[in-house]
Design an enzyme around this catalytic site. Structure first.
Site, short mmCIF file in Angstrom:
data_model
loop_
_atom_site.label_atom_id
_atom_site.label_comp_id
_atom_site.label_asym_id
_atom_site.label_seq_id
_atom_site.Cartn_x
_atom_site.Cartn_y
_atom_site.Cartn_z
CG LEU A 68 -2.17 -0.97 1.04
CD1 LEU A 68 -3.08 -0.88 2.26
CD2 LEU A 68 -2.97 -0.68 -0.22
CG ASP A 157 7.18 -9.29 0.09
OD1 ASP A 157 7.69 -10.27 -0.45
OD2 ASP A 157 6.61 -8.39 -0.55
CG HIS A 237 6.54 -13.38 -4.34
ND1 HIS A 237 7.73 -13.97 -4.03
CD2 HIS A 237 6.55 -12.17 -3.72
CE1 HIS A 237 8.44 -13.15 -3.27
NE2 HIS A 237 7.74 -12.06 -3.06
CG ASP A 310 3.97 -9.28 -5.06
OD1 ASP A 310 4.00 -8.28 -4.31
OD2 ASP A 310 5.00 -9.88 -5.41
O1 DOR Z 1 8.65 -6.97 -7.51
C1 DOR Z 1 8.55 -6.81 -6.31
N1 DOR Z 1 8.09 -5.64 -5.82
N2 DOR Z 1 8.89 -7.79 -5.49
C2 DOR Z 1 8.93 -7.61 -4.15
O2 DOR Z 1 9.24 -8.55 -3.44
C3 DOR Z 1 8.63 -6.29 -3.55
C4 DOR Z 1 7.76 -5.50 -4.44
C5 DOR Z 1 7.68 -4.05 -4.08
O3 DOR Z 1 7.54 -3.73 -2.89
O4 DOR Z 1 7.72 -3.22 -4.98
ZN ZN Z 2 8.33 -10.44 -2.16
#
Ligand code: DOR
Ligand code: ZN
Length: 429
Positions: A68, A157, A237, A310
């Site tokens: 977010l 993450d 993912h 995601d």
């Molecule tokens: O592509 C990604 N974007 N992978 C991630 O693990 C984090 C995410 C992000 O926060 O933009």
């Molecule tokens: Zn991730």
């Protein structure tokens, strides 16, 4: 206020229901389900009746992996715009990752997110707190305090937990709290410097690749740790055939592992990067056709429990740059359901399985009281027109960011109404 939904096909995997029925919502809760319910029977003039013939009525969809960006990166997304994107995409609940600024590694950030979400009053927002302070992988955050503040799971993450001892400790601390640890699996020694999948396309483009084993080695490690400590772990993912195989084998021997994938991993391959399209740059990277087939098999046979967006909004400042410098991430909330409905059209999943993966299972893994239409439960529902054709147009996304590789795609099936706590939060016009 009462809402009477008439004539839809109700699918609720939590009760094994798949039937044409009416459903009555009263005071924000599911009050009644049955054939031929009528407004007058409830002898009230305040019943709003909706004719939902030919539509699917399902427990509100839950996205357990959303970014977010608030606090700290409000130019990409706010809790308000992200929740609006969520309900427009059919999600009544979203769990948000802690890689904000500051990182959600202490209760003041968790409190802030919940307060903002309350003000927005759009989707239910469930904060996921960081496993480690600053998500640096060194010191565990205060798990008990964060749970107390309202965090529903732990994850670093965006970063892997490289230190295996710290990961072991995280699993052992989360277990008695009945909380899930969500693992972003990435062996940095193998991935650092890479910008896309390692394979023939990366060779042709002259870009440094990220091999499948950069993911699957850590998936194997986390399975081993969950097994050894007799705790559970959730793999974020999943993108590779090797990971699917490892999770399948672990489940067969009774290890408590659950897993998610995102729509782009069963829809796109690294061919999408040929034009150096930064909107298809994501971590983990888009893989090859063999991996896509394995992900689909994993979804079909239950190895992969969850489809999560995601949703990773990034602005043009981070995306309209040379490929190597572009940020990773795909904007997902407003396309996830439609891309996933294709799995039903292609006979890979049944509607029942799809709703399990987008509502029942995320609720079970996050241990939140959602994902069901049992009488008395919160009236969170998603109404889907499975036949509606539409074209993805990022310019009308509710999300603040426009980084979708699906711009211009013609998709079939869409959420036409999203009801949260008995209130219509989104309605297709
Ligand atoms: O592509 C990604 N974007 N992978 C991630 O693990 C984090 C995410 C992000 O926060 O933009
Ligand atoms: Zn991730």
């Amino acid at each position: 206020m009462k809402l009477l939904l008439k004539g839809g096909r109700i699918i609720d995997p939590s009760q094994n229901i798949d039937a044409e029925m009416d459903l009555l919502i009263e005071n924000g809760k599911i009050a009644k389900m049955g054939r031929d319910l009528s407004a007058s029977e409830n002898n009230s003039t305040t019943v709003e009746t909706l004719d939902l013939r030919n539509a699917l009525i399902v427990p509100g969809l839950i996205d357990m992996h959303t970014h977010l960006r608030e606090p700290g990166h409000e130019y990409k997304e706010t809790i308000q715009t992200g929740s609006e994107a969520a309900v427009a995409g059919g999600f009544t609940s979203i769990a948000c990752m802690p890689n904000t600024n500051p990182i959600n590694d202490n209760r003041s950030v968790t409190d802030f997110i919940l307060k903002q979400a309350g003000i927005c009053n759009m989707a239910n927002v469930y904060p996921i707190a960081a496993i480690s302070k600053m998500s640096e992988g060194k010191i565990l955050s205060e798990f008990g305090d964060l749970k107390d503040a309202g965090a529903v799971a732990f994850s670093d993450d965006g970063n892997p937990v490289t230190n295996s001892r710290l990961m072991r400790n995280a699993l052992e601390y989360a277990h008695p709290l009945d909380m899930t640890v969500i693992s972003h699996c990435e062996v940095l020694d193998l991935s650092t410097g890479g910008t896309m999948n390692e394979g023939s396309v990366s060779t042709e483009l002259g870009l440094q690749g990220i091999p499948n084993v950069a993911e699957s080695i850590m998936v194997e490690r986390d399975i081993a740790l969950a097994d050894y400590t007799n705790t559970s772990v959730h793999i974020a993912h999943v993108s590779t055939a090797e990971s699917v195989r490892a999770i399948r084998a672990a489940k067969a021997r009774g290890v408590h592992v659950t897993a998610e994938t995102a729509p782009h991993y069963f829809t796109l391959t690294d061919e999408a990067l040929r034009e150096f399209s930064t909107n298809a740059k994501v971590y983990p990277p888009l893989r090859n056709m063999k991996d896509v087939e394995s992900i689909k098999e994993g979804l079909k046979d239950g190895t992969i429990d969850v489809i999560a967006s995601d949703h990773a909004p990034h602005s043009s400042i981070e995306k309209d740059v040379e490929f190597e410098y572009a940020a990773s991430g795909i904007n997902g909330l407003e396309t996830s359901l439609s891309l996933s409905l294709k799995l039903v059209d292609d006979d890979i999943l049944t509607f029942h399985q799809l709703i399990e993966k987008m509502s029942t299972n995320p609720a079970r893994i996050l241990k939140i009281n959602k994902g069901t239409l049992t009488i008395g439960s919160d009236a969170d529902l998603t109404i889907i027109d499975t036949q509606k054709s539409w074209t993805v147009n990022v310019n009308i996304f509710r999300s603040k960011s426009k980084n979708s590789p699906f711009q211009g795609w013609k998709l079939k099936g869409k959420a036409i109404m999203t009801i949260v706590g008995g209130e219509i939060k989104y309605k297709e016009t």
